[in-house]
Design an enzyme around this catalytic site. Structure first.
Site, mmCIF file in Angstrom:
data_model
loop_
_atom_site.group_PDB
_atom_site.id
_atom_site.type_symbol
_atom_site.label_atom_id
_atom_site.label_comp_id
_atom_site.label_asym_id
_atom_site.label_seq_id
_atom_site.Cartn_x
_atom_site.Cartn_y
_atom_site.Cartn_z
ATOM 1 N N LYS A 20 12.622 3.789 -13.711
ATOM 2 C CA LYS A 20 11.296 3.304 -14.136
ATOM 3 C C LYS A 20 10.375 4.482 -14.443
ATOM 4 C CE LYS A 20 11.659 -1.063 -11.689
ATOM 5 N NZ LYS A 20 11.575 -1.734 -10.404
ATOM 6 N N GLN A 26 8.327 -1.820 -5.074
ATOM 7 C CA GLN A 26 9.761 -2.095 -5.211
ATOM 8 C C GLN A 26 10.236 -3.021 -4.084
ATOM 9 O OE1 GLN A 26 11.753 -0.891 -7.822
ATOM 10 N NE2 GLN A 26 13.284 -2.262 -6.966
ATOM 11 N N ASP A 52 4.388 -6.872 -12.154
ATOM 12 C CA ASP A 52 5.571 -7.684 -11.837
ATOM 13 C C ASP A 52 5.270 -9.181 -12.021
ATOM 14 O OD1 ASP A 52 7.985 -6.513 -11.290
ATOM 15 O OD2 ASP A 52 7.569 -6.154 -9.164
#
Ligand code: NAD
Length: 296
Positions: free
Chosen positions: A54, A98, A121
């Site tokens: 990422k 995460q 997200d």
């Protein structure tokens, strides 16, 4: 008949290219650089790989990447304090924690402490509610990637029968909401669905997000259907580890009209959509026109 293989790797490259162009425009027009902060707790090897990837792709798109790493035994309060700082940092437009988090940390509490406008997200309860009511929001990356591939293949999805297998908050449910928003007739199937092959056989679009290797067989699929395989399963083959999807690609590709492979299908789209969401969040926070093709 042999299905068209939808090349997620190539498609993701075009999405990243669009994001890079948009980032360059934001920089030249308003002198801003979009920034993505990724927070990792613990040393899970798979999570470390994702976080590194990422960070690299964020920088390659011309954006700032901020990484925060905490020990596996870090307290929930320490994590919440980092998130608060990131929420208040104007250089940070997207925040991603995460997952999964270590067991002593309340995942819902952490996700809902992220500023919803920076929740790239799309897991914050406000974004979930906005998506469910068809309003502008941050859309979860994996379903957004699937939607982009489906729109690219079909043009309009209006009136198509879609079956989503899986009802997780991360993939299945938001995928179903997005398809509904694009005027599909949507069925959500799950572990308690009675006759899954029969349910799937009526679908023009099948999205499999189950986490069971090759559970969806070719003889379940209607002729010419589009099959999006979200599953990532590690299996042992001839003494080696291989990655397979939730769909039996070999049999399904003989009947489907189009199908995503594993690997090289949905997987690369997820990070590409994370970059797209970061650019979108930056635009929304600063009143800049956002690129429509990068959102739902
Ligand atoms: P999950 O375990 O949270 O949910 C799985 C869903 O499948 C559940 O809703 C369950 O009801 C359903 N299910 C389980 N067994 C079933 C059965 N026999 N028949 C029908 N339905 C059944 O998983 P998830 O987080 O939604 O992920 C699903 C898969 O997608 C996993 O393989 C995961 O690794 C993969 N994934 C891939 C990406 C990507 O970037 N490509 C992103 C997220 C998840």
């Amino acid at each position: 008949m042999s299905a068209r293989t939808i090349d997620g790797k190539a498609f993701a490259a075009t999405v990243r290219e669009k994001v890079s162009r948009h980032v360059a425009r934001i920089k030249s027009e308003v002198g801003l650089t979009p920034g993505l902060a990724v927070v990792l707790v613990g040393e899970d090897p798979a999570s470390q790989v994702y976080v590194r990837s990422k960070g690299r792709q964020t920088r390659e798109a011309g954006m700032n990447s901020f990484e925060h790493k905490l020990d596996a035994d870090a307290s929930e309060a320490a994590l919440l304090s980092i998130i608060e700082k990131l929420n208040n940092d104007p250089a940070v437009h997207g925040i991603l924690v995460q997952l999964p988090l270590p067991g002593h940390i309340n995942e819902d509490l952490v996700i809902n402490s992220i500023d919803p406008s920076k929740d790239v997200d799309g897991f914050h309860i406000s974004n979930v509610g906005l998506l469910g009511t068809g309003q502008k929001c941050m859309v979860p990356c994996t379903p957004l990637g699937c939607l982009m591939m489906l729109r690219d293949h079909h043009g309009s999805l209006s009136g198509l029968n879609a079956v989503v297998i899986g009802r997780s908050n991360i993939v299945g449910k938001p995928m179903a909401q997005l398809l509904l928003k694009d005027s599909c007739t949507v069925t959500i199937a799950h572990s308690r669905t009675g006759d899954l092959p029969d349910v799937v056989s009526d679908a023009d679009i099948v999205v499999a997000a189950v986490g069971r290797p090759q559970i969806v067989k070719g003889d379940w699929i209607g002729k010419g259907a589009t099959v999006i395989d979200v599953g990532i399963n590690r299996v042992e083959r001839n003494g080696k580890t291989a990655l397979v999807g939730d769909v039996d690609f070999e049999s399904a590709s003989k009947v489907a009209g189009a199908i995503t492979p594993v690997p090289g299908g949905v997987g690369p789209m997820t990070i590409a959509c994370l970059l797209a969401n970061t650019a979108t969040a930056c635009c929304r926070a600063n009143g800049i026109a956002e690129p429509e093709s990068l959102t739902a």
